[in-house]
Design a protein around this motif. Structure first.
Motif, PDB file in Angstrom:
ATOM      1  N   ALA A 119       0.821  -1.209   0.000  1.00 26.00           N
ATOM      2  CA  ALA A 119       0.000   0.000   0.000  1.00 26.00           C
ATOM      3  C   ALA A 119       0.860   1.267   0.000  1.00 26.00           C
ATOM      4  O   ALA A 119       0.620   2.186  -0.759  1.00 26.00           O
ATOM      5  CB  ALA A 119      -0.922  -0.013   1.200  1.00 26.00           C
ATOM      6  N   VAL A 120       1.851   1.310   0.869  1.00 25.77           N
ATOM      7  CA  VAL A 120       2.710   2.483   0.934  1.00 25.77           C
ATOM      8  C   VAL A 120       4.065   2.099   0.366  1.00 25.77           C
ATOM      9  O   VAL A 120       4.684   1.132   0.814  1.00 25.77           O
ATOM     10  CB  VAL A 120       2.858   2.984   2.388  1.00 25.77           C
ATOM     11  N   ASN A 166      -8.390   3.856  -2.772  1.00 26.43           N
ATOM     12  CA  ASN A 166      -9.579   3.074  -2.391  1.00 26.43           C
ATOM     13  C   ASN A 166      -9.377   2.210  -1.148  1.00 26.43           C
ATOM     14  O   ASN A 166     -10.197   1.353  -0.854  1.00 26.43           O
ATOM     15  CB  ASN A 166     -10.034   2.142  -3.525  1.00 26.43           C
ATOM     16  N   ALA A 167      -8.269   2.349  -0.451  1.00 31.37           N
ATOM     17  CA  ALA A 167      -8.096   1.553   0.768  1.00 31.37           C
ATOM     18  C   ALA A 167      -8.116   2.495   1.956  1.00 31.37           C
ATOM     19  O   ALA A 167      -7.198   3.278   2.133  1.00 31.37           O
ATOM     20  CB  ALA A 167      -6.780   0.788   0.710  1.00 31.37           C
ATOM     21  N   PRO A 168      -9.193   2.466   2.756  1.00 29.74           N
ATOM     22  CA  PRO A 168      -9.298   3.420   3.858  1.00 29.74           C
ATOM     23  C   PRO A 168      -8.328   3.071   4.989  1.00 29.74           C
ATOM     24  O   PRO A 168      -7.801   1.983   5.038  1.00 29.74           O
ATOM     25  CB  PRO A 168     -10.744   3.265   4.320  1.00 29.74           C
ATOM     26  N   ARG A 198      -3.835   5.871  10.229  1.00 25.39           N
ATOM     27  CA  ARG A 198      -2.619   5.241  10.733  1.00 25.39           C
ATOM     28  C   ARG A 198      -1.446   6.219  10.701  1.00 25.39           C
ATOM     29  O   ARG A 198      -0.622   6.260  11.615  1.00 25.39           O
ATOM     30  CB  ARG A 198      -2.302   4.017   9.871  1.00 25.39           C
ATOM     31  N   MET A 199      -1.392   7.018   9.662  1.00 28.73           N
ATOM     32  CA  MET A 199      -0.308   8.007   9.589  1.00 28.73           C
ATOM     33  C   MET A 199      -0.413   9.000  10.745  1.00 28.73           C
ATOM     34  O   MET A 199       0.561   9.284  11.438  1.00 28.73           O
ATOM     35  CB  MET A 199      -0.368   8.752   8.251  1.00 28.73           C
ATOM     36  N   PHE A 200      -1.633   9.515  10.975  1.00 24.47           N
ATOM     37  CA  PHE A 200      -1.789  10.542  12.007  1.00 24.47           C
ATOM     38  C   PHE A 200      -1.551   9.969  13.395  1.00 24.47           C
ATOM     39  O   PHE A 200      -0.960  10.618  14.248  1.00 24.47           O
ATOM     40  CB  PHE A 200      -3.183  11.188  11.917  1.00 24.47           C
ATOM     41  N   ARG A 216      -1.404   9.738  -2.185  1.00 25.26           N
ATOM     42  CA  ARG A 216      -0.460  10.420  -1.299  1.00 25.26           C
ATOM     43  C   ARG A 216      -1.193  11.047  -0.131  1.00 25.26           C
ATOM     44  O   ARG A 216      -2.302  11.573  -0.302  1.00 25.26           O
ATOM     45  CB  ARG A 216       0.264  11.497  -2.104  1.00 25.26           C
ATOM     46  N   ILE A 217      -0.615  10.992   1.055  1.00 26.01           N
ATOM     47  CA  ILE A 217      -1.131  11.763   2.190  1.00 26.01           C
ATOM     48  C   ILE A 217       0.026  12.618   2.686  1.00 26.01           C
ATOM     49  O   ILE A 217       1.106  12.109   2.986  1.00 26.01           O
ATOM     50  CB  ILE A 217      -1.645  10.845   3.314  1.00 26.01           C
ATOM     51  N   THR A 218      -0.196  13.912   2.701  1.00 25.77           N
ATOM     52  CA  THR A 218       0.879  14.863   3.002  1.00 25.77           C
ATOM     53  C   THR A 218       0.608  15.610   4.297  1.00 25.77           C
ATOM     54  O   THR A 218      -0.509  16.079   4.524  1.00 25.77           O
ATOM     55  CB  THR A 218       0.983  15.898   1.857  1.00 25.77           C
TER      56      THR A 218
END
Ligand code: ASP
Ligand code: MG
Length: 415
Positions: free
Chosen positions: A261-262, A360-362, A367-369, A388-390
């Motif tokens: 995923a990442v 599409n994968a919640p 988890r990052m936060f 991407r999550i920034t």
């Protein structure tokens, strides 16, 4: 761009960066590698950057003679194009000295046509006739990177790091098997290895992911990746100093590793923010505030706007650290949008997790936060794209953030 398909031998385009060509000895080492590649039974086109720091030295010289005035853009491009002429001619000589027939071609001789934007020209078309003729003579063709010819008849350059773009564009134009970029890093890593010793070299990465990694700081010219993605030209990145396997950037079927995923954590440590306080909350605010910046070529990145109950809002955005003073001045100089005050904040960084598998994968954002919160890293701003999550955080906390995210998403493991 026109694509010429011929039934000649397979062609490979290789590109060598300035640090791999720093002096005569380096040039000879690279020549030996080129010769080996040709012995694989392929036709080889080589794109070279200028030797070592010679482009920077030419820029310093131009500043010295311009004495505080802006050096003329046309003269500047011709000047900078000479750096690659030096390295390409020397490389052809080195190959000949090794008994290997070769010829150097300037961007013009190689048929590279660009638009007329001096300093950041875009390649419009490549006429590969001359290159083909030379390959057919059994020669290795060395092309001076980073340069081309505008319709006006003037030499242009493609912007810093532009030789990567020359290489991928040539690979597309001659329908090469792939484009190989040899540099002083030996591939693409899960994150900046200076931030964690657990960073792992990826054997492959998708174009979309690489674009995010490149734009967000990993060392690779994003324009060349974009070009590779559009024309589906695989780009192999490896070290010019070793024979360790590098990373293949491609758009094909993705195997297990890329399906994680990442894929990686991108970091940009040169971020500053500007908050415009007390802006009247009405249509046109964002456009009014940001247009003067766009007009002046200042790129704005993460934007956050809060709604508030008293009819005013705070409008915050990030820019590169180097543009913060100019950006704040442009906001203060405009008179279209009324506001209470402009506040700038420096010493920020952007840390992003990147991976097509997140689409599409919640749950990845959460988890990052939570990972960052456990590491006591305060998040200043957040933005996301499909892959991407920034987060914008304090620059001093970058290492802690990257290490904890690298662990949380198990990036040291290959599956
Ligand atoms: N020599 C140019 C630069 O230093 C182009 C390149 O290296 O790709 O930016
Ligand atoms: Mg260079």
């Amino acid at each position: 761009m026109t694509i010429n398909v011929s039934d000649a031998r397979p062609v490979v385009v290789q590109k060598y960066g300035g640090s791999s060509l720093a002096d005569a000895e380096h040039i000879h080492n690279v020549a030996a590698r080129i010769q080996l590649r040709r012995d694989d039974g392929v036709d080889v086109i080589v794109v070279v950057s200028a030797m070592g720091d010679s482009t920077d030295e030419l820029i310093s010289l131009s500043e010295a003679v311009a004495g505080g005035t802006q050096p003329d853009a046309r003269e500047m491009d011709t000047l900078l194009s000479t750096g690659e002429l030096v390295s390409s001619t020397l490389m052809a000589m080195a190959l000949k000295a090794r008994g290997c027939d070769s010829i150097s071609l300037s961007g013009i001789q190689a048929g590279i046509k660009t638009d007329a934007v001096h300093g950041s020209a875009r390649i419009a078309d490549i006429n590969t006739d001359r290159i083909r003729t030379e390959l057919d003579k059994g020669r290795i063709v060395i092309v001076a990177g980073f340069q081309g010819l505008a319709e006006s008849g003037d030499i242009t350059t493609l912007g810093r790091g532009g030789s990567d773009t020359t290489a991928v564009a040539l690979a597309v134009a001659v329908d090469a098997e792939r484009c190989e970029i040899y540099t002083d890093v030996d591939g693409i890593y899960t994150t900046d290895p200076r931030l964690t010793d657990k960073a792992r070299k990826l054997s492959e990465i998708g174009f979309d992911e690489m674009l995010e990694m490149a734009v967000l700081g990993a060392k690779m010219n994003p324009r060349s990746i974009e070009l590779g993605a559009v024309y589906d030209m695989p780009v192999y990145v490896a070290s010019s100093f070793s024979s360790e396997p590098g990373t293949l950037i491609h758009g094909g079927e993705q195997t297990m590793e890329v399906r994680k995923a990442v894929t990686g954590i991108a970091v940009d440590s040169n971020v500053a923010k500007i908050t415009v306080r007390g802006v009247v909350d009405r249509p046109g605010v964002a456009a009014g505030l940001l247009k003067p910046l766009a007009d002046e070529g200042v790129s704005v990145d993460v934007i956050v706007q809060n709604t508030s109950s008293d009819g005013t809002t705070d409008f915050t955005f990030t820019v590169g650290q180097a543009s913060v003073v100019k950006a704040a001045q442009l906001i203060e100089d405009q008179s279209v949008i009324e506001y209470a005050e402009v506040i700038t904040g420096s010493n920020l960084a952007k840390v992003s997790i990147v991976g097509t598998g997140m689409e599409n994968a919640p749950g990845y954002a959460a988890r990052m936060f939570s990972t960052l919160s456990e590491a006591k890293v305060n998040i200043d701003m957040i933005t996301t794209s499909e892959i991407r999550i920034t987060t914008i955080i304090d620059r001093e906390q970058v290492q802690k953030a990257v290490q904890s995210l690298h662990d949380a998403f198990e990036l040291e493991k290959s599956q």
